[in-house]
Design an enzyme around this catalytic site. Structure first.
Site, short mmCIF file in Angstrom:
data_model
loop_
_atom_site.label_atom_id
_atom_site.label_comp_id
_atom_site.label_asym_id
_atom_site.label_seq_id
_atom_site.Cartn_x
_atom_site.Cartn_y
_atom_site.Cartn_z
CE LYS A 1 -1.83 1.68 3.99
NZ LYS A 1 -1.47 3.11 4.08
CG ASN A 2 2.58 2.50 3.57
OD1 ASN A 2 1.44 2.92 3.46
ND2 ASN A 2 3.08 2.09 4.71
NE ARG B 1 -1.47 12.12 7.89
CZ ARG B 1 -1.42 13.39 8.25
NH1 ARG B 1 -2.48 13.97 8.76
NH2 ARG B 1 -0.31 14.08 8.13
CB CYS C 1 -4.81 10.54 11.78
SG CYS C 1 -3.52 9.75 12.70
NE ARG D 1 -0.05 10.25 10.58
CZ ARG D 1 -0.36 9.22 9.80
NH1 ARG D 1 -1.57 8.72 9.84
NH2 ARG D 1 0.53 8.70 8.99
N PRO D 2 1.49 16.47 11.50
CG PRO D 2 3.44 17.32 12.44
CD PRO D 2 2.40 16.26 12.62
CB VAL D 3 1.59 18.41 6.06
CG1 VAL D 3 0.96 17.03 6.01
CG2 VAL D 3 0.53 19.48 6.26
CG ASP D 4 5.90 21.01 10.21
OD1 ASP D 4 5.47 19.85 10.22
OD2 ASP D 4 6.92 21.36 10.84
CG LEU D 5 9.08 18.55 8.48
CD1 LEU D 5 9.52 17.15 8.89
CD2 LEU D 5 10.22 19.55 8.68
CG ASP E 1 2.84 1.43 9.50
OD1 ASP E 1 2.25 2.22 10.26
OD2 ASP E 1 3.04 1.67 8.29
NE ARG F 1 -6.64 4.09 5.49
CZ ARG F 1 -5.60 4.52 6.22
NH1 ARG F 1 -5.72 4.66 7.51
NH2 ARG F 1 -4.46 4.84 5.66
C1 UD1 Z 1 4.83 7.29 9.15
C2 UD1 Z 1 5.94 6.29 9.24
C3 UD1 Z 1 5.73 5.29 8.13
C4 UD1 Z 1 4.31 4.69 8.28
C5 UD1 Z 1 3.24 5.77 8.34
C6 UD1 Z 1 1.84 5.25 8.64
C7 UD1 Z 1 8.25 6.69 9.87
C8 UD1 Z 1 9.46 7.57 9.73
N1 UD1 Z 1 7.20 6.98 9.13
O1 UD1 Z 1 4.89 7.85 7.85
O2 UD1 Z 1 6.71 4.29 8.19
O3 UD1 Z 1 4.02 3.83 7.23
O4 UD1 Z 1 3.58 6.68 9.38
O5 UD1 Z 1 1.78 4.64 9.85
O6 UD1 Z 1 8.28 5.74 10.60
N2 UD1 Z 1 6.47 15.06 10.81
C9 UD1 Z 1 6.50 16.42 11.06
N3 UD1 Z 1 6.19 17.28 10.04
C10 UD1 Z 1 5.88 16.85 8.79
C11 UD1 Z 1 5.84 15.46 8.54
C12 UD1 Z 1 6.13 14.60 9.57
O7 UD1 Z 1 6.79 16.85 12.16
O8 UD1 Z 1 5.62 17.68 7.91
C13 UD1 Z 1 6.77 14.11 11.88
C14 UD1 Z 1 5.60 13.25 12.25
O9 UD1 Z 1 4.77 13.86 13.21
C15 UD1 Z 1 6.27 12.00 12.78
C16 UD1 Z 1 7.54 11.91 11.93
O10 UD1 Z 1 7.74 13.21 11.40
O11 UD1 Z 1 6.63 12.16 14.12
C17 UD1 Z 1 7.46 10.92 10.79
O12 UD1 Z 1 6.38 11.28 9.96
P1 UD1 Z 1 6.21 10.76 8.47
O13 UD1 Z 1 7.23 9.73 8.18
O14 UD1 Z 1 6.02 11.87 7.56
O15 UD1 Z 1 4.81 10.12 8.59
P2 UD1 Z 1 4.18 9.23 7.53
O16 UD1 Z 1 4.60 9.59 6.16
O17 UD1 Z 1 2.75 9.23 7.88
#
Ligand code: UD1
Length: 438
Positions: free
Chosen positions: A22-23, A94, A118, A123-127, A312, A404
């Site tokens: 899926k991912n 997401r 969620c 679950r921020p997207v700031d980055l 996961d 899902r």
């Molecule tokens: C994460 C998991 C991924 C898993 C998915 C769903 C990691 C590194 N990533 O991916 O393996 O399949 O959840 O369960 O294990 N963050 C920020 N700002 C951002 C984006 C992320 O602060 O813009 C933080 C998140 O809060 C989190 C970390 O970065 O603490 C990792 O996030 P990210 O890898 O982006 O999350 P997913 O892509 O959802």
């Protein structure tokens, strides 16, 4: 709504077969928007998230056709007039936020809804947003939407450091960078196998990316990307889930075979931790064989970005710990609050408590079947797993979460010896009147 009914008096004998990831499928679908014609992806699992993302893509104009039996998905993105991903779709999944990088790269502009939180917290997207800005995008936030555009001629490219490591941001920034006018660098990038497989597909399309699988990705932008046919990678989380199910719920001494996974994608930490419990696992090319011993040792884990232990798989590991002969902990360093399955596992009788981002499990207490509620994808599969070792019947409600990310789980487990079936139910039905025993 549907639920899964599991009877704990059966045992998992296998074999089990792993489907497509899926991912990886979702970012591959986003990548097809950058191609110059129709693209095809094979080994795509028939999952709710794949269907949701197909709708998101179609919304902009492209056609998406999916043959769920053949597991083949085709996207023709020749017509893409509406570079928009609306809230109604993004809130369901997401990963729809990948449309930001794909649409910016393809159309030079995008309007994409912010995903919001969620089940297990913010679950921020700031980055994603800061990185796009660093690459030259003009971004404004308005009424819950990201409005993004590139300078004339496309993104310039640039350098951005991810802190913390983010799978989603790495993928989104790659989508934006591959057709930028200049070079880009992503520092502290994610090295998950999903990111690597996605990056390789971009390379096949003509993208110039160096460093896949390492913490530094360097991209030299190219004018156009070619469409093509890509094979999706096997789902490493489904493989890990099946492995942990076999380690938890198979008859001791009986080898269970799991086919068609890529065991290298589990990462070394997962394998070492599993070996430390005493479970015997042999990893061959395409088959993993798991033999459960009479007693399992308690082994603590801490989640981390790849090659660390995947977040996961922590809920499934928690259930495994319930069958060991001691106490161990599960710490999630990626998501602090990803423990919504714990109160449900307690309803089945598991001795488990949560403090901060750590769950402590005291193994060895027999579980009793009950009705339990799914709250998210991996939590729901952990409840099915617990139902497999609980005495009597367990009803796992709200199984749409599980749909899902696990294709036909009840069929796969049913064929492998587990007594499990799907039933429709009315979530709002009045409960039948019961009497209390004297
Ligand atoms: C994460 C998991 C991924 C898993 C998915 C769903 C990691 C590194 N990533 O991916 O393996 O399949 O959840 O369960 O294990 N963050 C920020 N700002 C951002 C984006 C992320 O602060 O813009 C933080 C998140 O809060 C989190 C970390 O970065 O603490 C990792 O996030 P990210 O890898 O982006 O999350 P997913 O892509 O959802």
């Amino acid at each position: 709504m549907d639920k899964l009914v599991v009877h704990g008096d059966s045992s998992l004998t296998g074999p089990l077969t792993v489907g497509g990831s899926k991912n990886t499928a979702l970012p591959l679908m986003a990548a097809t928007l950058l191609g110059d014609g129709p693209s095809t992806i094979t080994n795509v699992p028939d999952l709710r998230d794949v269907r949701t993302f197909s709708k998101v893509i179609r919304y902009g104009g492209p056609s998406v056709t999916f043959d769920p039996k053949a597991h083949t998905l085709s996207v023709d993105a020749t017509a893409l007039e509406t570079p928009v991903a609306p809230y109604e779709m993004v809130k369901k999944m997401r990963a729809s936020f990948y449309m930001l990088g794909a649409l910016l790269g393809r159309c030079g502009r995008a309007k994409v809804s912010l995903p919001g939180g969620c089940a297990w917290g913010p679950r921020p997207v700031d980055l994603h947003i800061k990185g796009m800005r660093a690459f030259g995008a003009d971004i404004e936030l308005d009424e819950g939407y990201v409005h993004a555009s590139t300078p004339p001629g496309g993104l310039e490219g640039g350098t951005f450091r991810l802190d913390p490591v983010s799978v989603g941001a790495t993928i989104n920034l790659l989508l934006a960078a591959v057709t930028a006018r200049g070079p880009s660098k992503i520092e502290n990038a994610a090295a998950e196998p999903d990111v690597v497989a996605f990056g390789r597909a971009l390379q096949e399309m003509g993208a110039q990316i160096d460093g896949l699988g390492t913490r530094t990705l360097e991209v030299q932008g190219v004018d156009r990307l070619r469409s093509g046919t890509f094979r999706n990678t096997p789902d490493r989380i489904e493989l890990g889930t099946f492995l942990l199910m076999a380690a938890t719920a198979s008859p001791p001494g009986t080898p269970v075979k799991i086919r068609k996974g890529t065991h290298e994608h589990l990462g070394p930490v997962f394998k070492d931790k599993l070996a430390a419990t005493g479970v015997d696992v042999s990893y061959d090319d395409e088959t993993v064989t798991v033999t459960r011993p009479d007693t399992l040792r308690p082994v603590s884990i801490e989640t981390a970005p790849f090659p660390g232990f995947a977040t996961d798989l922590q809920a499934q590991w928690t259930v495994l710990l319930g069958t060991t002969d001691g106490t161990a902990t599960v710490t999630d360093t990626i998501y602090d609050d990803r423990f919504k399955h714990v109160p449900e596992l307690q309803r089945l009788g598991m001795e488990i408590g949560v403090d901060g981002n750590t769950a402590t499990v005291r193994g060895g207490t027999p579980l009793q079947g009950a009705k339990v509620m799914s709250t998210d994808l991996r939590a729901s599969v952990s409840l099915v797993m617990a139902g497999m070792i609980a005495e009597g019947r367990t009803d796992v409600l709200r199984v749409y979460h599980l749909d899902r990310g696990y294709e036909a789980l009840e069929d796969k487990l049913g064929a492998a010896g587990v007594s499990i079936h799907r039933e429709a139910y009315d979530e709002f039905a009045e409960p039948e009147r019961e009497s209390v025993a004297e």
